[in-house]
Design an enzyme around this catalytic site. Structure first.
Site, PDB file in Angstrom:
ATOM      1  N   GLY A   1       0.853  -1.194   0.000  1.00 50.19           N
ATOM      2  CA  GLY A   1       0.000   0.000   0.000  1.00 50.19           C
ATOM      3  C   GLY A   1       0.879   1.230   0.000  1.00 50.19           C
ATOM      4  N   ALA A   2       1.746   1.339  -1.037  1.00 52.17           N
ATOM      5  CA  ALA A   2       2.877   2.276  -0.994  1.00 52.17           C
ATOM      6  C   ALA A   2       2.702   3.554  -1.808  1.00 52.17           C
ATOM      7  CB  ALA A   2       4.137   1.549  -1.491  1.00 52.17           C
TER       8      ALA A   2
ATOM      9  N   GLU B   1      -2.910   0.958  -8.765  1.00 54.53           N
ATOM     10  CA  GLU B   1      -3.177   2.285  -9.325  1.00 54.53           C
ATOM     11  C   GLU B   1      -3.416   2.182 -10.830  1.00 54.53           C
ATOM     12  OE1 GLU B   1      -3.670   4.839  -7.521  1.00 54.53           O
ATOM     13  OE2 GLU B   1      -2.667   4.415  -5.622  1.00 54.53           O
TER      14      GLU B   1
ATOM     15  N   TYR C   1      -6.282   3.629  13.044  1.00 53.28           N
ATOM     16  CA  TYR C   1      -6.743   4.910  13.581  1.00 53.28           C
ATOM     17  C   TYR C   1      -7.799   4.600  14.630  1.00 53.28           C
ATOM     18  CZ  TYR C   1      -8.914   9.537  13.840  1.00 53.28           C
ATOM     19  OH  TYR C   1      -9.415  10.734  14.287  1.00 53.28           O
TER      20      TYR C   1
ATOM     21  N   TYR D   1     -16.648   5.348  13.769  1.00 59.77           N
ATOM     22  CA  TYR D   1     -15.337   4.747  13.547  1.00 59.77           C
ATOM     23  C   TYR D   1     -15.043   3.607  14.521  1.00 59.77           C
ATOM     24  CZ  TYR D   1     -10.839   4.489  11.355  1.00 59.77           C
ATOM     25  OH  TYR D   1      -9.774   4.040  10.626  1.00 59.77           O
TER      26      TYR D   1
ATOM     27  N   LYS E   1     -10.556  -2.899  12.951  1.00 64.54           N
ATOM     28  CA  LYS E   1      -9.299  -2.446  13.546  1.00 64.54           C
ATOM     29  C   LYS E   1      -8.972  -3.233  14.816  1.00 64.54           C
ATOM     30  CE  LYS E   1      -8.272   0.688  10.461  1.00 64.54           C
ATOM     31  NZ  LYS E   1      -7.186   0.416   9.509  1.00 64.54           N
TER      32      LYS E   1
ATOM     33  N   VAL F   1      -5.439  12.541   9.323  1.00 61.53           N
ATOM     34  CA  VAL F   1      -4.881  13.441   8.308  1.00 61.53           C
ATOM     35  C   VAL F   1      -5.805  13.399   7.095  1.00 61.53           C
ATOM     36  CG1 VAL F   1      -2.423  13.343   8.914  1.00 61.53           C
ATOM     37  CG2 VAL F   1      -3.408  11.542   7.491  1.00 61.53           C
TER      38      VAL F   1
END
EC number: 1.3.1.9
Length: 403
Positions: free
Chosen positions: A49-50, A76, A227, A237, A246, A276
């Site tokens: 996942g770069a 991508e 997160y 979340y 998670k 972010v």
């Protein structure tokens, strides 16, 4: 070649600017370089996942903060002569260009990171081109769908609360107005599917495959990103379907930590990062408003960080400390990089601000303008140093294996 301007639909920008994306990556590299280059730390790094967000930042810190050779996996869309590809394609191309200019090994794989085929290709490249072993594996996949390798079945995740509908103030980002958002709760099936897509199962498959192929170095570590957020966003979340996934990631980390400690004297952790602006977070209802508020408050308090700052801190202050001390972790063995965001003074200011925000004062009370700019930045737009009325090459090629 094309002249490209932003086109936003919902929470997605459907166009990207190759030059803007390249300059974003250059800026992130410069930010890392300013902190100095370390000789110790990771040397051979696999990032799953770069191509954008935290995964890209993790790759940049490894390469330009520690001179590591890196292999990146992502999914991508390449650009063509006439049409731009996805932002992640141009980010990865820029990374490759700058890493090679530095004399670092850099290779990428474009394909489904959830597939066994991707794992086989990674193992082959590690054995043939990276000296046979990697010492750090970063797991940073954020995808709404996962195709199960065993059956080919496609599973979808759900961004929904559990138990009761979730109602909250939010921003309609198309109209820049404050609205009441309401989201129906997830069904049991949707919760299970979200865990399948966003939980720890695929991370486990990756580490099992790498360990089985004997390509993990002595002391190898793996980190998966997560997160938790504050109780402002918990209903959608941490206490929602995504939170269940998670928590599955947390449990996976404990299993992998035992496995790696036993097999290669290594370890595994979940790293809990701050909120972010990423393509992933803008899709979560309530996040744009929360981000707009928390950015303003953290900037005022001098503790605001972007994606690159977070990853630099994770490597330097937690995982690879110059004093050799083990990383500080919470009671569940997690690296907490959301510590500044979750400070009481920051969260209390957010809670006080939340009920005051209206359509009329949105730009004044919050940093929504900054949020919007950062969102467009992700796609290469809103940079002062790019002339968006000029033609730009969209067909960018680099050292990337297409699966």
């Amino acid at each position: 070649m094309a002249i490209i301007h932003p086109k936003v639909r919902g929470f997605i920008c459907t166009t990207t600017h190759p030059k803007g994306c390249e300059l974003n990556v250059r800026d992130q590299i410069e930010a890392t370089r300013k902190l100095g280059v370390r000789e110790d730390g990771p040397k051979k790094v696999l990032v799953i996942g770069a191509s954008s967000g935290y995964g890209l930042a993790a790759r940049i810190t490894a390469a330009f903060g520690f001179k590591a050779d890196t292999l990146g996996v992502f999914f991508e869309k390449p650009g063509t002569e006439t049409k731009a590809g996805t932002a992640g394609w141009y980010n990865a191309a820029a990374f490759d260009k700058f890493a090679k200019a530095e004399g670092l090994y850099s290779k990428s794989i474009n394909g489904d990171a959830f597939s066994d085929e991707a794992r086989a290709k990674v193992i082959e490249l590690i054995k043939n081109e990276m000296g046979g072993k990697v010492d750090l594996v970063i797991y940073s996949l954020a995808s709404p769908v996962r195709k199960l390798p065993q059956t080919g079945e496609v599973i979808r995740s759900a961004l929904k609360p559990i138990g009761q509908p979730y109602k909250s103030t939010a921003i309609d980002t198309n109209k820049d107005t404050i609205i009441e958002a309401s989201i129906e709760p997830a069904t049991e099936q949707e919760i299970a599917d979200t865990v399948t897509v966003m939980g720890g199962q695929d991370w486990q498959l990756w580490i099992d495959a790498l360990a089985g192929a004997n390509v993990l170095a002595e002391g190898a570590r793996t980190v998966a990103f997560s997160y938790i957020g504050s109780d402002i966003t918990w209903p959608i979340y941490w206490h929602g379907a995504l939170g269940q996934a998670k928590q599955d990631l947390d449990e996976t980390a404990l299993r992998l930590n035992q496995k790696l400690a036993g097999e290669v004297k290594g370890g595994a952790n979940v790293a809990v990062l701050k909120s972010v602006v990423t393509q992933a977070s803008s899709a979560i209802p309530v996040m744009p408003l929360y981000l707009s508020m928390v950015f303003k408050i953290m900037q005022e308090k001098g503790v605001h960080e972007g994606t690159q700052d977070q990853l630099d801190r994770m490597y330097r202050d937690r995982m690879y400390r110059t004093d050799g001390a083990p990383a500080e972790v919470d009671e569940k063995g997690r690296l907490r990089l959301d510590d500044w965001e979750l400070r009481d003074d920051v969260q209390n200011a957010c809670k006080a601000l939340w009920p005051q925000v209206t359509t009329e004062n949105l730009f004044e009370l919050t940093d929504y303008a900054g949020y919007k700019k950062q969102f467009l930045n992700l796609f290469g737009f809103e940079r002062a140093d790019v002339n968006y009325d000029e033609d730009v090459a969209t067909d960018v090629k680099f050292d990337c294996v297409e699966l």
